[in-house]
Every structure is written in C-alpha cells, then in structure tokens.
Design an enzyme around this catalytic site. Sequence first.
Site, PDB file in Angstrom:
ATOM      1  N   SER A  22     -25.449   9.212  39.747  1.00 48.50           N
ATOM      2  CA  SER A  22     -26.107   8.564  38.605  1.00 48.50           C
ATOM      3  C   SER A  22     -27.181   9.441  37.955  1.00 48.50           C
ATOM      4  CB  SER A  22     -26.683   7.197  39.002  1.00 48.50           C
ATOM      5  OG  SER A  22     -25.634   6.333  39.428  1.00 48.50           O
ATOM      6  N   GLU A  27     -15.087  10.546  47.136  1.00 46.75           N
ATOM      7  CA  GLU A  27     -13.883   9.850  46.671  1.00 46.75           C
ATOM      8  C   GLU A  27     -12.639  10.390  47.381  1.00 46.75           C
ATOM      9  OE1 GLU A  27     -14.684  10.474  42.526  1.00 46.75           O
ATOM     10  OE2 GLU A  27     -16.377   9.090  42.680  1.00 46.75           O
ATOM     11  N   GLU A  77     -24.642  13.870  47.749  1.00 49.23           N
ATOM     12  CA  GLU A  77     -24.259  12.748  46.890  1.00 49.23           C
ATOM     13  C   GLU A  77     -24.231  11.462  47.721  1.00 49.23           C
ATOM     14  OE1 GLU A  77     -22.080  14.204  43.147  1.00 49.23           O
ATOM     15  OE2 GLU A  77     -20.585  13.741  44.656  1.00 49.23           O
ATOM     16  N   HIS A 116     -15.551  15.680  48.363  1.00 43.81           N
ATOM     17  CA  HIS A 116     -16.184  14.625  47.565  1.00 43.81           C
ATOM     18  C   HIS A 116     -15.941  13.282  48.254  1.00 43.81           C
ATOM     19  CE1 HIS A 116     -17.162  11.938  44.291  1.00 43.81           C
ATOM     20  NE2 HIS A 116     -17.804  12.940  43.732  1.00 43.81           N
ATOM     21  N   GLY A 143     -21.794   6.531  40.542  1.00 45.55           N
ATOM     22  CA  GLY A 143     -21.181   5.647  39.565  1.00 45.55           C
ATOM     23  C   GLY A 143     -21.740   4.238  39.570  1.00 45.55           C
ATOM     24  N   ASN A 176     -18.658  17.157  37.025  1.00 51.32           N
ATOM     25  CA  ASN A 176     -17.417  16.765  37.691  1.00 51.32           C
ATOM     26  C   ASN A 176     -16.745  15.699  36.830  1.00 51.32           C
ATOM     27  OD1 ASN A 176     -15.376  15.872  39.333  1.00 51.32           O
ATOM     28  ND2 ASN A 176     -16.709  14.991  40.910  1.00 51.32           N
ATOM     29  N   TRP A 177     -15.695  16.117  36.137  1.00 52.25           N
ATOM     30  CA  TRP A 177     -15.031  15.184  35.207  1.00 52.25           C
ATOM     31  C   TRP A 177     -14.205  14.123  35.925  1.00 52.25           C
ATOM     32  CZ3 TRP A 177     -12.637  18.765  30.832  1.00 52.25           C
ATOM     33  CH2 TRP A 177     -13.681  19.481  30.221  1.00 52.25           C
ATOM     34  N   LYS A 178     -13.930  14.338  37.196  1.00 52.03           N
ATOM     35  CA  LYS A 178     -13.044  13.436  37.959  1.00 52.03           C
ATOM     36  C   LYS A 178     -11.715  13.293  37.196  1.00 52.03           C
ATOM     37  CE  LYS A 178     -17.129  11.432  39.990  1.00 52.03           C
ATOM     38  NZ  LYS A 178     -17.796  10.301  40.618  1.00 52.03           N
ATOM     39  N   GLY A 220     -21.403  13.174  37.308  1.00 52.23           N
ATOM     40  CA  GLY A 220     -20.115  12.543  37.046  1.00 52.23           C
ATOM     41  C   GLY A 220     -20.069  11.973  35.639  1.00 52.23           C
ATOM     42  N   GLY A 221     -20.287  10.666  35.518  1.00 53.90           N
ATOM     43  CA  GLY A 221     -20.153   9.960  34.245  1.00 53.90           C
ATOM     44  C   GLY A 221     -20.876  10.613  33.079  1.00 53.90           C
TER      45      GLY A 221
HETATM   46  P1  13P Z   1     -21.943   9.764  38.733  1.00 57.43           P
HETATM   47  O1  13P Z   1     -22.837  10.794  38.086  1.00 57.43           O
HETATM   48  O2  13P Z   1     -20.989   9.120  37.761  1.00 57.43           O
HETATM   49  O3  13P Z   1     -22.730   8.791  39.546  1.00 57.43           O
HETATM   50  O4  13P Z   1     -20.988  10.575  39.768  1.00 57.43           O
HETATM   51  C1  13P Z   1     -21.557  11.465  40.634  1.00 57.43           C
HETATM   52  C2  13P Z   1     -20.472  12.244  41.280  1.00 57.43           C
HETATM   53  O5  13P Z   1     -19.712  11.722  42.063  1.00 57.43           O
HETATM   54  C3  13P Z   1     -20.347  13.662  40.930  1.00 57.43           C
HETATM   55  O6  13P Z   1     -19.472  14.325  41.785  1.00 57.43           O
END
Ligand code: 13P
Length: 273
Positions: free
Chosen positions: A231, A117, A185, A115, A191, A23-25, A252-253
Amino acid sequence: MGVSADLDSSATSSRRTPLIAGNWKMNLDHLQAVAFVQKLHWTLKDAKHEDGSVEVAVFPPFTDLRTVQTLLDADKIPFALGAQDVSTQDSGAYTGEISGAFLAKLDASYVIIGHSERRQYHAETDEVVAAKVKAALKHSLVPVICVGETLEQREESGPTAVSVAQLQVALEGVPADADIVIAYEPVWAIGTGQVASPEQAQEVCAAVRRVVAEKLGEDAAARTRVLYGGSVKAANIASFMREPDVDGALVGGASLVVDEFAAIIRYQKHVGV
Ligand code: 13P
C-alpha cells in the site's frame, strides 16, 4: 525514525541508490504497457530522475517483456526491467515455466522471487524460493527476494520472526558478493490500503539487514537494498524513505497509475526529505 539496525550499515544508507520498483502483477497487456511506459517517461522528463539519484524499475507480465525491452532500448528510457518470477530450471520439459536464461536474453536486470501471492496461490515454499534465487544469480539477474508475515503470524510470533526465517532459507548458499535486493512486504498491507507504519517497516527492514550481515557479511549488508512494499502511495512514500534501513519501495497498485507512480519516484521533492 524507527529502531535502527544496530549496524554500521544503516548509517551508510547514502551509499545505496534508492530503488523504486513497480510490480504490475497481472495487469497491462503489451499494448497498454507501451502507452504506460511512454507516458511515465514523459511525465518524469522534467524531474531529472535520470541523474541517477533514484533507480526506477518496472516488472511487467512475461508477455510484455520483449515489447517493453524494445521500447526502453529504442527511446533510451532509463528504467530497469524485471520479471515477476523465474523457473528453478534452465530448460526442458517444464510446461509454462520461464527460464532465467530467457530473461537474461531480454536484458532483464531483476526478477521478483517469493512474492506472497506466489507463496499463497502457487504453494511456493522457502526451499523453492531458495532454488529460484540461485537460478536468478546463475543468469546474472538480481533477485528481489520478498519476505513478510500475515497478521496472524505477526500476532503469534512478533513482527520480525517470519521475515527472518524466510530470508535465512532464501540466502542459504548465496555467495557473499551476490547482488541481491530484499523486499519486506507484510501480507496484511498488500492491496489492503492498511499500510505499515514507517516504524514497523524500519523494524523489520533492520532485522532483514541483520540476516544479510549474518549470512553474507557486513559488506553485503551495507550494500544490499531493502525495500518496503504494501500500500505504498505518493502520500506515504516520503515517511518510509526517511527510515535508515528502507532503501526504496516495491509498489503494486500505485505503480499502475502514471501520475501516482511518478510522484512516488519523485519522493525527494516531498517536504522534509
Ligand atoms: P500494493 O502496493 O498494491 O499494496 O502491492 C504491494 C505488492 O505486493 C508489491 O509487490
């Protein structure tokens, strides 16, 4: 190993193809996306991940989708494509929204829904999430339904209550033969670098699978992939993948760093898996 799902379905996890999803966000514009996907493909070439033992999916921002689709198609790169959100509506006066019909035209296979967010910054309720799940299925997109608790909620109502409640609403009216993915999640692990333990992930993923069994039946529970997200790194992916109810990761990251994401995809090479 953590707590098992007390379902035959967990014992048959080998039937489920692991899914590693990036997930590149709101990162990487369409030009950066091309360079990234080419480099990832090149890095994985020797890994023979194309044998189908692990499915790889990328979820770029909307503005990158057409470019990435064209690249995957032209270079025959075996990554699935997904979007990060979808409208509840098919078309019309909904400024800024993106229809599932448009995503299907771009050969997107997946769409992330609910998600944390989006729940947090766009006030998406469980009912909106449920409507988006239906919109995705209507256009033959596989919804990646995100659930998870904040630290406060975990302390108040335990590890599984929030995810179970969120999923029960999201699966309302979903047909038993629907193709869906669930991502657990925990908000406190996104993050933050504060990763859940494999046992914590297993406990909630097993509870999530029980909800799928209750709502859609045992076959669906045995078939549905449940991912862990929060993470995830190359250094910890193998420990999650050893758990019987964890079928992959929503990253994510670490999905934005080619070598790191490639190492996550190659988790089977890590010692002890
Ligand atoms: P991180 O891997 O950066 O913690 O993010 C997880 C995430 O929200 C994937 O959708």
